[in-house]
Design an enzyme around this catalytic site. Structure first.
Site, short mmCIF file in Angstrom:
data_model
loop_
_atom_site.label_atom_id
_atom_site.label_comp_id
_atom_site.label_asym_id
_atom_site.label_seq_id
_atom_site.Cartn_x
_atom_site.Cartn_y
_atom_site.Cartn_z
N TYR A 11 -101.53 -10.31 -10.97
CA TYR A 11 -100.79 -10.33 -9.70
C TYR A 11 -99.37 -9.78 -9.88
O TYR A 11 -98.99 -8.78 -9.26
CB TYR A 11 -100.77 -11.77 -9.17
CG TYR A 11 -99.90 -12.01 -7.97
CD1 TYR A 11 -99.91 -11.15 -6.87
CD2 TYR A 11 -99.06 -13.15 -7.92
CE1 TYR A 11 -99.11 -11.40 -5.77
CE2 TYR A 11 -98.27 -13.40 -6.82
CZ TYR A 11 -98.29 -12.52 -5.74
OH TYR A 11 -97.49 -12.76 -4.66
N ASN A 32 -107.28 -8.14 -20.56
CA ASN A 32 -108.70 -8.40 -20.84
C ASN A 32 -109.44 -8.81 -19.57
O ASN A 32 -110.60 -9.20 -19.63
CB ASN A 32 -108.87 -9.49 -21.92
CG ASN A 32 -108.33 -10.83 -21.47
OD1 ASN A 32 -107.77 -10.95 -20.38
ND2 ASN A 32 -108.48 -11.85 -22.30
N SER A 124 -91.36 -19.73 -16.48
CA SER A 124 -91.62 -20.33 -15.17
C SER A 124 -90.66 -21.47 -14.90
O SER A 124 -90.25 -22.18 -15.83
CB SER A 124 -93.06 -20.87 -15.19
OG SER A 124 -93.29 -21.71 -14.09
N TYR A 148 -99.96 -26.30 -19.37
CA TYR A 148 -99.51 -24.95 -19.02
C TYR A 148 -97.99 -24.84 -19.15
O TYR A 148 -97.45 -23.93 -19.79
CB TYR A 148 -99.95 -24.57 -17.59
CG TYR A 148 -99.19 -23.38 -17.07
CD1 TYR A 148 -99.42 -22.10 -17.59
CD2 TYR A 148 -98.18 -23.52 -16.10
CE1 TYR A 148 -98.68 -21.01 -17.14
CE2 TYR A 148 -97.46 -22.43 -15.65
CZ TYR A 148 -97.71 -21.17 -16.17
OH TYR A 148 -96.97 -20.09 -15.74
N LYS A 152 -95.28 -22.55 -21.78
CA LYS A 152 -94.14 -21.70 -21.44
C LYS A 152 -92.89 -22.20 -22.17
O LYS A 152 -92.11 -21.41 -22.71
CB LYS A 152 -93.91 -21.71 -19.92
CG LYS A 152 -94.99 -20.98 -19.15
CD LYS A 152 -94.92 -19.49 -19.43
CE LYS A 152 -96.16 -18.76 -19.00
NZ LYS A 152 -96.23 -17.36 -19.38
N PHE A 177 -89.60 -18.57 -9.95
CA PHE A 177 -89.85 -19.69 -9.04
C PHE A 177 -91.23 -19.45 -8.39
O PHE A 177 -92.18 -19.29 -9.13
CB PHE A 177 -88.63 -19.93 -8.14
CG PHE A 177 -87.58 -20.67 -8.95
CD1 PHE A 177 -86.92 -20.05 -10.01
CD2 PHE A 177 -87.33 -22.01 -8.73
CE1 PHE A 177 -86.02 -20.75 -10.83
CE2 PHE A 177 -86.43 -22.71 -9.52
CZ PHE A 177 -85.78 -22.09 -10.57
N ARG A 230 -89.90 -25.49 -1.88
CA ARG A 230 -89.95 -24.56 -3.01
C ARG A 230 -89.12 -23.32 -2.70
O ARG A 230 -88.89 -22.98 -1.55
CB ARG A 230 -91.39 -24.10 -3.29
CG ARG A 230 -92.35 -25.21 -3.69
CD ARG A 230 -92.03 -25.76 -5.09
NE ARG A 230 -93.01 -26.75 -5.49
CZ ARG A 230 -92.95 -28.05 -5.18
NH1 ARG A 230 -91.94 -28.51 -4.46
NH2 ARG A 230 -93.89 -28.88 -5.59
N GLY A 293 -98.69 -34.76 -9.92
CA GLY A 293 -97.78 -33.91 -10.69
C GLY A 293 -96.81 -33.10 -9.84
O GLY A 293 -95.91 -32.46 -10.37
#
Ligand code: NAD
Ligand code: WQD
Length: 346
Positions: A11, A32, A124, A148, A152, A177, A230, A293
């Protein structure tokens, strides 16, 4: 100047390929296709009218990756390739550590061997965990809350160690962000494999009738309307941030970290309303329990990127929604839409 772009079919990577090619760089891409389609790269070529070398290889396949450095005069690397699904990372953490951490170690090892020491790395805002204050500065404490996020955070630490051991490395760590939106042509965009996890792709799939209604995860957060806030950033602005970061690598000694965000926060309801305003589509929704979370508020202080990189996000929330919607309408089945259209014509 020739740049290796890892994960260039994804993306953000595909939009970055367009921006680098348009800015006059030569690129070499590896992917890949674990979370992308070759069609994205064909479209990058169409949009830019430029060709480039592509290798279908796994980042973790050291010998094949090394061959890319032997066959091309790579001068810098922009490293997007990673797995990114938070929920999946909880279920298969080793897959995430293998791909995201080992992949980064293999890549930087080979870079070192071939004396390529310029790197732009995809990190991130997830590394801030639940931030103690907003807007978030780059100096805020780090606290990843899932595997994940830890990949990072650990990769950032590895890169810092590397540049402390050898200060001839020049590394820009970019903390994104919430990237949304799509290329203005409607030909590149986010193409989730399954039911989308993220807000905007979910909304566009509701709008086009693929999904029935949006679940708004919680309306009792300590925010003005109770829904999560956000910092949504247009993917093309984000892609441009990489071009700027690359241009400024020469001014860096060691590692620098930059927030790439707009500095503005939008709630889930504000995003729904902006989308409805721009597209005239109606988004049915229901209020659901908060997602495990999730945090209440997260937005960037992007001043460091403006000051050092001369970069600011330019596109607003309505443009982000309009572009995401154009992509969804032109590609109802994502990148497969094209293939299916051709096969039905055959
Ligand atoms: P994406 O999944 O669309 O793109 C990642 C690309 O890397 C895909 O094309 C995938 O096939 C490829 N890839 C993954 N592992 C690989 C491997 N071992 N070898 C070769 N190719 C591999 O994701 P994206 O949204 O474009 O994200 C790009 C980067 O930005 C990732 O590092 C991600 O963690 C980071 N990031 C994304 C977001 C977001 O919300 N999209 C936010 C912050 C950071
Ligand atoms: C945004 C807001 C949700 C879906 C994630 C990753 C993060 C980063 C970006 C890679 C929140 C709400 C969402 C839905 C909803 N990726 N929401 N209904 O959670 O900020 O970040 O993507 O680094 O690591 O965690 O983004 O788009 O999932 O959610 O109400 O169906 O929308 O609760 O408030 P998030 P998101």
């Amino acid at each position: 100047m020739t740049i290796l772009i890892t994960g260039g079919a994804g993306y953000i990577g595909s939009h970055a390929c367009v921006e680098f090619l348009t800015a006059g760089y030569d690129i070499v891409v590896i992917d890949n296709f674990i979370n992308s389609k070759p069609e994205a790269l064909e479209r990058v070529k169409d949009i830019t009218g430029r060709d480039f070398h592509f290798y279908e290889i796994d980042l973790c396949d050291g010998p094949k990756l090394e061959q890319v450095f032997i066959e091309n005069k790579i001068e810098a690397v922009v490293h997007f390739a990673a797995l990114k699904a938070v929920g999946e990372s909880v279920e298969v953490p080793l897959t995430y550590y293998q791909n995201n951490i080992i992949g980064t170690v293999i890549l930087t090892h080979i870079m070192q061997k071939y004396q390529v020491k310029k790197l732009v790395f995809s990190s991130s805002a997830t590394v801030y965990g639940s931030p103690a204050e907003v807007p978030i500065n780059e100096t805020a404490p780090l606290h990843a809350t899932n595997p994940y996020g830890r990949t990072k955070w650990m990769a950032e630490e590895i890169l810092k160690d590397l540049s402390e051991a050898d200060s001839s490395w020049q590394i820009s760590i970019l903390r994104y962000f919430n990237p949304i939106g799509a290329h203005i042509s409607g030909r590149l965009g986010e193409d989730p494999n399954d039911i989308p996890n993220n807000l905007l792709p979910y909304i566009t799939q509701v709008a086009i009738g693929k999904l029935k209604q949006l679940s708004v995860y919680g309306n009792t957060y300590p925010t003005p309307d109770g829904t999560g806030i956000r910092d949504y950033i247009h993917v093309v602005d984000l892609a441009n941030g990489h071009v700027q970061a690359l241009k400024k690598l020469d001014t860096i000694q060691g590692t620098e970290v930059y927030n790439l965000g707009t500095g503005k926060g939008y709630s889930v309801f504000e995003v729904i309303h902006a989308f409805e305003r721009v597209t005239k589509a109606k988004i049915p929704y229901k209020i659901s329990a908060p997602r495990s979370g999730d945090i209440a508020i997260c937005y960037a202080n992007p001043e460091k990127a403006e000051k050092d990189l001369g970069w600011v996000a330019e596109k607003g929330i309505e443009e982000m929604c309009a572009d995401a919607w154009r992509w969804q309408q032109m590609n109802p089945e994502g990148y497969l839409s094209n293939t299916e259209m051709y096969s039905s014509l055959a």
